[in-house]
Design an enzyme around this catalytic site. Structure first.
Site, short mmCIF file in Angstrom:
data_model
loop_
_atom_site.label_atom_id
_atom_site.label_comp_id
_atom_site.label_asym_id
_atom_site.label_seq_id
_atom_site.Cartn_x
_atom_site.Cartn_y
_atom_site.Cartn_z
N ASP A 18 0.84 -1.62 -0.75
CA ASP A 18 0.02 -0.16 0.00
C ASP A 18 0.82 1.23 -0.76
OD1 ASP A 18 -2.90 0.71 1.27
OD2 ASP A 18 -1.60 2.08 1.25
N SER A 41 -15.88 -3.31 -10.69
CA SER A 41 -16.84 -2.22 -10.33
C SER A 41 -18.08 -2.29 -11.56
CB SER A 41 -16.56 -0.73 -10.15
OG SER A 41 -17.69 0.60 -9.76
N TYR A 78 -13.95 8.08 -13.46
CA TYR A 78 -14.07 6.45 -12.17
C TYR A 78 -14.14 5.78 -13.28
CZ TYR A 78 -14.82 3.04 -8.61
OH TYR A 78 -14.28 1.94 -8.14
N LYS A 114 -12.75 2.07 -14.54
CA LYS A 114 -12.75 0.23 -14.67
C LYS A 114 -13.70 -0.01 -16.14
CE LYS A 114 -12.20 0.33 -10.25
NZ LYS A 114 -11.35 -0.51 -9.62
N VAL A 146 -19.44 -0.83 -1.91
CA VAL A 146 -18.83 -0.63 -0.60
C VAL A 146 -19.09 -0.27 0.24
CG1 VAL A 146 -16.96 -2.49 0.19
CG2 VAL A 146 -17.70 -2.97 -2.28
#
Length: 259
Positions: free
Chosen positions: A36, A136, A149, A153, A182
Site C-alpha cells: 500500500d 466495479s 472513475y 473500471k 462497498v
C-alpha cells in the site's frame, strides 16, 4: 487451484477491501504480501502474522512493482495477484480538476497495467496462477458524477477480458470482481457526491468482496463463462439486465438512478 495454502500479493491492503482480503487469506494459512502507499497501515495489518510480508507500493511506479514482487516471490512463483488499489472522486465532471482526473486514471488504469506486466512472469511460474482485478459495477454503463472513475473500471474490465484470452497459453487465469457500492472510506468519504448512491444505497461490506475473492481463487474448472464475477445480489441483477437490454434502455435506467 487446490485448497493447499499458497501465496497471494494484494495492493491497497492497508484498509477496506484489500485489508479484508489480506486478513481472510492470512487466517487460512496463506503467505500474504500486503502492499500500500500507506506503509504504516499494512504494517499494522501484518503485525503478529509470521506469513505476512508488507511494504510500501505506489502502483503507478513500475520499478516499485518489480521490487515488491522480487522481495515477496524471490525466484519462485506467485499463486494470486490482486490488483485492488484504486482511488475515486465523485462530482460533476467539468467541476473536477484535471489533476484529479489524471490521478484516477494513473492509479486505476496504469497501476493495474503495471501490476499485470510485473506480475506475469511470477504468475506463469505458478500452477494456474491467477490475476484478479478489482473492477466495479460502474463499468457496466457510464455513471453521471462518476464519469472518469467508471471509465477507468471499464478499462479494467476490457483488460481482464483481453488477458484472460491472451494468457491462457501461459496457464494463467485472469478474472475480475464487480461489486456495487462497498462500505469503505473510498465510498463513504470520497464518493459522497455519487448520484446513484442515494437510490441504490450501500449493501456490501469489505468482507463480502473478500469472500468473493476467496471463491474465485478456489474455483474449479467449469464450462466456458465470462471472466467477470459480480458481487452481491444488486450487482447480479444490474449486470444481467444490462447484458440483455439495448443501450437506450440501460441509459434510461442509469438516468433514473442518477436523479
Amino acid at each position: 487451484m487446490t485448497s493447499t495454502p499458497g501465496s497471494i500479493l494484494i495492493t491497497g491492503a492497508g484498509r477496506g477491501i484489500g485489508r479484508a482480503t489480506a486478513e481472510l487469506f492470512l487466517s487460512r494459512g496463506w503467505r500474504v504480501g500486503l502492499y500500500d502507499v500507506d506503509a504504516a497501515a499494512v504494517a499494522e495489518v501484518a503485525a503478529g502474522h509470521p506469513r505476512a510480508v508488507h511494504g510500501s507500493l505506489d502502483v503507478r511506479d513500475l520499478d516499485a512493482w518489480q521490487a515488491a514482487l522480487a522481495k515477496f516471490c524471490g525466484d519462485g512463483g506467485l499463486d494470486v495477484l490482486v490488483n485492488n488499489a484504486g482511488v475515486l472522486a465523485s462530482g460533476p465532471f467539468a467541476a473536477t480538476e484535471a489533476a484529479t482526473h489524471r490521478r484516477i486514471v494513473d492509479v486505476n488504469v496504469t497501476g493495474v497495467v503495471h501490476g499485470a506486466l510485473a506480475g506475469h512472469p511470477y504468475l506463469r511460474r505458478a500452477r494456474r496462477g491467477l490475476l484478479l482485478n478489482l473492477c466495479s459495477a460502474s463499468a457496466l454503463y457510464g455513471q453521471p458524477t462518476l464519469a472518469t472513475y467508471g471509465a477507468t473500471k471499464a478499462a479494467v474490465k476490457s483488460l481482464t477480458e483481453a488477458l484472460e484470452l491472451e494468457w491462457r497459453g501461459d496457464g494463467v487465469r485472469v478474472r475480475s470482481l464487480l461489486p456495487l457500492f462497498v462500505n469503505t472510506e473510498m465510498v463513504t468519504r470520497d464518493g459522497r457526491g455519487m448520484a446513484p448512491l442515494k437510490s441504490l444505497g450501500v449493501r456490501l461490506g469489505p468482507d463480502d468482496v473478500a469472500a468473493a475473492a476467496w471463491r474465485v481463487v478456489h474455483e474449479r474448472r467449469r464450462l466456458p463463462r465470462s471472466p467477470h464475477r459480480t458481487v452481491g445480489r444488486q450487482t447480479r441483477v444490474l449486470a444481467a439486465a444490462s447484458a440483455v437490454s439495448p443501450d437506450w434502455a440501460n441509459r434510461l435506467v442509469v438516468a433514473r438512478l442518477a436523479r
